[in-house]
Design a protein around this motif. Structure first.
Motif, PDB file in Angstrom:
ATOM      1  N   TYR A  12       0.829  -1.202   0.000  1.00 29.73           N
ATOM      2  CA  TYR A  12       0.000   0.000   0.000  1.00 29.73           C
ATOM      3  C   TYR A  12       0.870   1.262   0.000  1.00 29.73           C
ATOM      4  O   TYR A  12       0.625   2.205  -0.757  1.00 29.73           O
ATOM      5  N   THR A  33      -8.328   0.578  -2.760  1.00 31.84           N
ATOM      6  CA  THR A  33      -7.852  -0.402  -1.779  1.00 31.84           C
ATOM      7  C   THR A  33      -8.535  -0.296  -0.420  1.00 31.84           C
ATOM      8  O   THR A  33      -8.286  -1.125   0.453  1.00 31.84           O
ATOM      9  N   PHE A  64      -8.672  -3.318   2.364  1.00 36.43           N
ATOM     10  CA  PHE A  64      -7.888  -3.208   3.590  1.00 36.43           C
ATOM     11  C   PHE A  64      -8.747  -3.442   4.823  1.00 36.43           C
ATOM     12  O   PHE A  64      -8.301  -4.045   5.791  1.00 36.43           O
TER      13      PHE A  64
END
Length: 182
Positions: A91, A126, A130
């Motif tokens: 990330y 994302t 996550f």
């Protein structure tokens, strides 16, 4: 002098077939046996990828990226610490790459609106994954996935995800495994 131990036992605690007996009385697998959850066997060899419902302990860095996207919105099952931290590193690398690309394209007159847009797109793409990964990590430490609601309050959510990432695996977390989902 004899090779025999004075107590009548093999000094290396091995049986005649050469397999180690140490630990087998405690439910441990024999030396070199296949481990269904992806942990390396005692000889250090990986026995293939575990199924998606199982955590992958000791996952390689490139595989963590692929596994994250395969399990993007799966809130069931568990995730190992290495799955969690390797994705956190991916990330950060994605944010850095998006920032560099955005800065380069912002210099070009054709792409005036590129500043930060790519990084925001990466974060948006994302975000749900996550949270799902954090829920699976909570399951691995035998906690309810509802604790992921701490993400609603950003400073607490960030601190909470760091703490969850540091906790060790708890055997009770197996209750969250869903082998029926594949």
């Amino acid at each position: 002098m004899s090779d025999q131990n004075p107590y009548g036992r093999d000094p290396y605690a091995q049986n005649p077939s050469g397999q180690q007996q140490y630990g087998q009385q405690y439910g441990q697998q024999p030396y070199g046996a296949q481990n269904p959850y992806g942990r390396p066997t005692p000889n250090g060899q990986q026995q293939g990828q575990p199924p998606l419902w199982a955590p992958w302990y000791g996952i390689p860095f490139p595989q963590a990226f692929l596994r994250f996207w395969k399990k993007y919105v799966r809130f069931d099952g568990r995730a190992s610490r290495s799955e969690f931290w390797f994705w956190a590193l991916w990330y950060v690398l994605g944010n850095v790459a998006a920032g560099i690309i955005g800065a380069v394209f912002n210099v070009l007159p054709l792409f005036d609106n590129a500043d930060g847009g790519l990084a925001r797109l990466w974060a948006l793409a994302t975000f749900i994954g996550f949270i799902a990964l954090t829920v699976r990590r909570l399951h691995d430490v035998n906690l309810s996935g509802l604790f992921a609601l701490f993400f609603i309050i950003p400073p607490i959510g960030i601190l909470f995800s760091l703490i969850v990432g540091l906790l060790t695996t708890h055997p009770g977390g197996q209750q969250f495994d869903r082998p029926d989902r594949g």
